[in-house]
Design a protein around this motif. Structure first.
Motif, PDB file in Angstrom:
ATOM      1  N   THR A  60       0.831  -1.208   0.000  1.00 13.57           N
ATOM      2  CA  THR A  60       0.000   0.000   0.000  1.00 13.57           C
ATOM      3  C   THR A  60       0.859   1.249   0.000  1.00 13.57           C
ATOM      4  N   ASP A  61       1.909   1.265   0.826  1.00 10.58           N
ATOM      5  CA  ASP A  61       2.803   2.434   0.891  1.00 10.58           C
ATOM      6  C   ASP A  61       3.385   2.752  -0.483  1.00 10.58           C
ATOM      7  N   MET A  62       3.957   1.740  -1.120  1.00  9.49           N
ATOM      8  CA  MET A  62       4.653   1.975  -2.380  1.00  9.49           C
ATOM      9  C   MET A  62       3.685   2.325  -3.505  1.00  9.49           C
ATOM     10  N   ALA A  63       2.563   1.606  -3.586  1.00  5.52           N
ATOM     11  CA  ALA A  63       1.584   1.891  -4.633  1.00  5.52           C
ATOM     12  C   ALA A  63       1.022   3.298  -4.471  1.00  5.52           C
ATOM     13  N   ALA A  89       0.852  -9.483  -7.528  1.00  2.00           N
ATOM     14  CA  ALA A  89       0.862 -10.884  -7.115  1.00  2.00           C
ATOM     15  C   ALA A  89       1.027 -11.007  -5.608  1.00  2.00           C
ATOM     16  N   THR A  90       1.269  -9.867  -4.922  1.00  2.00           N
ATOM     17  CA  THR A  90       1.642  -9.913  -3.507  1.00  2.00           C
ATOM     18  C   THR A  90       0.885  -8.861  -2.703  1.00  2.00           C
ATOM     19  N   PRO A  91      -0.449  -8.943  -2.637  1.00  8.20           N
ATOM     20  CA  PRO A  91      -1.205  -7.950  -1.871  1.00  8.20           C
ATOM     21  C   PRO A  91      -0.844  -7.995  -0.387  1.00  8.20           C
ATOM     22  N   ASP A  92      -1.103  -6.887   0.289  1.00  6.47           N
ATOM     23  CA  ASP A  92      -0.828  -6.851   1.726  1.00  6.47           C
ATOM     24  C   ASP A  92      -1.705  -7.838   2.486  1.00  6.47           C
ATOM     25  N   HIS A  93      -2.942  -8.026   2.040  1.00  4.05           N
ATOM     26  CA  HIS A  93      -3.888  -8.924   2.695  1.00  4.05           C
ATOM     27  C   HIS A  93      -4.731  -9.591   1.612  1.00  4.05           C
ATOM     28  N   LEU A  94      -5.367 -10.695   1.983  1.00  6.59           N
ATOM     29  CA  LEU A  94      -6.385 -11.231   1.101  1.00  6.59           C
ATOM     30  C   LEU A  94      -7.606 -10.310   1.093  1.00  6.59           C
ATOM     31  N   MET A  95      -7.970  -9.806   2.271  1.00  9.30           N
ATOM     32  CA  MET A  95      -8.995  -8.770   2.399  1.00  9.30           C
ATOM     33  C   MET A  95      -8.608  -7.881   3.570  1.00  9.30           C
ATOM     34  N   PRO A  96      -8.787  -6.578   3.501  1.00  4.95           N
ATOM     35  CA  PRO A  96      -9.290  -5.830   2.343  1.00  4.95           C
ATOM     36  C   PRO A  96      -8.265  -5.817   1.218  1.00  4.95           C
ATOM     37  N   THR A  97      -8.712  -5.555   0.006  1.00  2.00           N
ATOM     38  CA  THR A  97      -7.778  -5.509  -1.109  1.00  2.00           C
ATOM     39  C   THR A  97      -6.848  -4.314  -0.955  1.00  2.00           C
ATOM     40  N   THR A  98      -5.630  -4.485  -1.435  1.00  2.00           N
ATOM     41  CA  THR A  98      -4.687  -3.375  -1.411  1.00  2.00           C
ATOM     42  C   THR A  98      -5.176  -2.233  -2.283  1.00  2.00           C
ATOM     43  N   ALA A  99      -5.895  -2.553  -3.363  1.00  2.00           N
ATOM     44  CA  ALA A  99      -6.434  -1.503  -4.233  1.00  2.00           C
ATOM     45  C   ALA A  99      -7.291  -0.530  -3.437  1.00  2.00           C
ATOM     46  N   ASN A 100      -8.115  -1.050  -2.531  1.00  2.00           N
ATOM     47  CA  ASN A 100      -8.982  -0.176  -1.753  1.00  2.00           C
ATOM     48  C   ASN A 100      -8.220   0.567  -0.662  1.00  2.00           C
ATOM     49  N   LEU A 101      -7.175  -0.039  -0.111  1.00  2.00           N
ATOM     50  CA  LEU A 101      -6.335   0.675   0.844  1.00  2.00           C
ATOM     51  C   LEU A 101      -5.608   1.828   0.170  1.00  2.00           C
ATOM     52  N   VAL A 102      -5.165   1.613  -1.059  1.00  2.00           N
ATOM     53  CA  VAL A 102      -4.508   2.686  -1.813  1.00  2.00           C
ATOM     54  C   VAL A 102      -5.510   3.792  -2.132  1.00  2.00           C
ATOM     55  N   ALA A 103      -6.706   3.405  -2.567  1.00  2.00           N
ATOM     56  CA  ALA A 103      -7.737   4.406  -2.862  1.00  2.00           C
ATOM     57  C   ALA A 103      -8.009   5.270  -1.644  1.00  2.00           C
ATOM     58  N   ASP A 104      -8.100   4.637  -0.477  1.00  2.00           N
ATOM     59  CA  ASP A 104      -8.342   5.375   0.758  1.00  2.00           C
ATOM     60  C   ASP A 104      -7.193   6.330   1.058  1.00  2.00           C
ATOM     61  N   ALA A 105      -5.960   5.842   0.899  1.00  2.00           N
ATOM     62  CA  ALA A 105      -4.797   6.677   1.181  1.00  2.00           C
ATOM     63  C   ALA A 105      -4.708   7.884   0.244  1.00  2.00           C
ATOM     64  N   LEU A 106      -5.226   7.723  -0.976  1.00  2.00           N
ATOM     65  CA  LEU A 106      -5.189   8.804  -1.961  1.00  2.00           C
ATOM     66  C   LEU A 106      -6.371   9.762  -1.828  1.00  2.00           C
ATOM     67  N   GLY A 107      -7.335   9.415  -0.978  1.00  2.00           N
ATOM     68  CA  GLY A 107      -8.513  10.252  -0.834  1.00  2.00           C
ATOM     69  C   GLY A 107      -9.549  10.028  -1.910  1.00  2.00           C
ATOM     70  N   LEU A 108      -9.513   8.856  -2.555  1.00  2.00           N
ATOM     71  CA  LEU A 108     -10.501   8.533  -3.587  1.00  2.00           C
ATOM     72  C   LEU A 108     -11.740   7.936  -2.925  1.00  2.00           C
ATOM     73  N   ASP A 109     -12.903   8.230  -3.462  1.00  2.00           N
ATOM     74  CA  ASP A 109     -14.126   7.728  -2.877  1.00  2.00           C
ATOM     75  C   ASP A 109     -15.207   7.617  -3.944  1.00  2.00           C
ATOM     76  N   ARG A 110     -16.087   6.644  -3.774  1.00  2.00           N
ATOM     77  CA  ARG A 110     -17.229   6.461  -4.660  1.00  2.00           C
ATOM     78  C   ARG A 110     -16.815   6.251  -6.118  1.00  2.00           C
ATOM     79  N   ILE A 111     -15.755   5.490  -6.311  1.00  2.00           N
ATOM     80  CA  ILE A 111     -15.305   5.165  -7.664  1.00  2.00           C
ATOM     81  C   ILE A 111     -15.094   3.663  -7.773  1.00  2.00           C
ATOM     82  N   PRO A 112     -15.119   3.089  -8.977  1.00  5.04           N
ATOM     83  CA  PRO A 112     -14.796   1.665  -9.137  1.00  5.04           C
ATOM     84  C   PRO A 112     -13.317   1.403  -8.841  1.00  5.04           C
TER      85      PRO A 112
END
Length: 341
Positions: A60-63, A89-112
């Motif tokens: 999450t940090d690097m992405a 190939a190497t997410p931080d967790h099985l859940m929650p997805t790293t994609a959503n942790l990155v979105a949160d860190a970037l301040g993204l919301d209500r997007i696919p």
């Protein structure tokens, strides 16, 4: 492609200082000269402390860092981003997805948001999905490729005990990192234009050459390795598959081989990439953009790191072919990019 897609900007993130072969060999008990001669990787970056084995950077940090850099270079804000796609190939967790942790860190919301579970070809798959997501409602999107390969390596092991050959080569080859790109249909301020893309499964009847395991509470006692590679199969198949993808992706762009000025080839190691390029037989004068000898094999980050390096060299109207081969179950990926005017 029905409509041109443009890369407005790229961003990259590599954890910590580069680790050279001498420093790595103090941990793994190998000789730097062996790495230089047979592997050709000079340095790599690990998201863990080499002395203690403690994690210093998450995926999450690097992405997030790579995405922030791409957004800053493109002069866009979180409110402008319409979707996020992460290949790893190497997410931080099985859940929650790293994609959503990155979105949160970037301040993204209500997007696919999408997370593609894949090796290095996941970077091309992320671009493929990103192209399909762009529309009048989602005019800008983020695609990211990132991996933390060090999570499968015993950094804190006793250097006095011998490693198996497969374990040793994994230490030498891999590294960690992330890359990102901002996509748009609008060419205003674009760095690169995407002219063609290939993303296809090519493993029918062919055994996997890479396998990564997840261990839960019920199976942690198993003795099998978390990461297993069939390097003989990789050496056998990657060159020929790469040659096929190069020809197909260039033809899909309506070009001939000598219309391409740059080649971004598959990145396993410095030596292996040299052998692959020789068998791909690009047109005379084609300039190679490779980074793996300095970054280590950081999986889904590599194509982004290559594209980031390309953006600093390519001139308007020049073309570049990107080729990736994932050996896990043989996935071919490729793109033709053109310097934006």
């Amino acid at each position: 492609m029905n409509r041109p897609t443009h890369i407005l900007a790229t961003g990259t993130a590599l954890p910590g200082d580069p680790i050279d072969n001498a420093a790595l060999c103090e941990v793994i008990g190998a000789q730097p000269e062996w790495i230089d001669l047979f592997v050709g990787t000079r340095t790599r970056h690990f998201a863990v402390d080499l002395d203690t084995g403690r994690q210093t950077h998450s995926l999450t940090d690097m992405a997030t860092d790579a995405a922030r850099q791409a957004m800053s270079r493109a002069d866009v804000t979180a409110a402008d981003i319409g979707f996020l796609v992460l290949g790893t190939a190497t997410p931080d967790h099985l859940m929650p997805t790293t994609a959503n942790l990155v979105a949160d860190a970037l301040g993204l919301d209500r997007i696919p948001t999408f997370q593609l579970q894949s090796g290095c070809s996941g970077a091309i798959a992320a671009f493929d999905l990103g192209i399909r997501m762009l529309d009048d409602e989602r005019q800008l999107g983020l695609v990211i490729g990132a991996d933390v390969c060090a999570k499968h390596l015993r950094i804190d092991r006793d250097a006095s005990t011998a490693m198996s050959p497969s374990e040793l080569i994994n230490f030498v080859l891999f590294g960690d990192g992330a890359g990102a790109a901002v996509l748009s249909h609008d060419d205003d301020g674009a760095q690169l234009t995407m002219r063609s893309l290939i993303n296809r499964f090519a493993g029918l009847g062919r055994a996997p050459a890479q396998q990564i395991e997840w261990f839960g509470l019920a199976d942690r006692h198993l003795d099998g390795p978390a990461l297993d590679e069939d390097y003989k199969a990789i050496e056998q198949w990657v060159p020929s598959l790469s040659r096929d993808v190069l020809g197909d992706v260039v033809a899909a762009a309506g070009l001939a081989a000598d219309d391409v000025e740059y080649l971004l080839p598959p990145q396993l190691s410095g030596r292996m990439t040299t052998r692959v390029v020789q068998q791909m037989a690009p047109a005379a004068g084609t300039r190679e953009i490779s980074v793996v000898a300095d970054t280590g094999n950081n999986g889904n980050a590599l194509p982004f790191l290559q594209i980031d390096a390309l953006a600093n060299e390519i001139r308007p109207g020049e073309r570049a072919a990107v080729v990736t081969i994932e050996s896990s179950k043989w996935i071919e990926g490729g793109m033709v990019l053109e310097g934006a005017s």
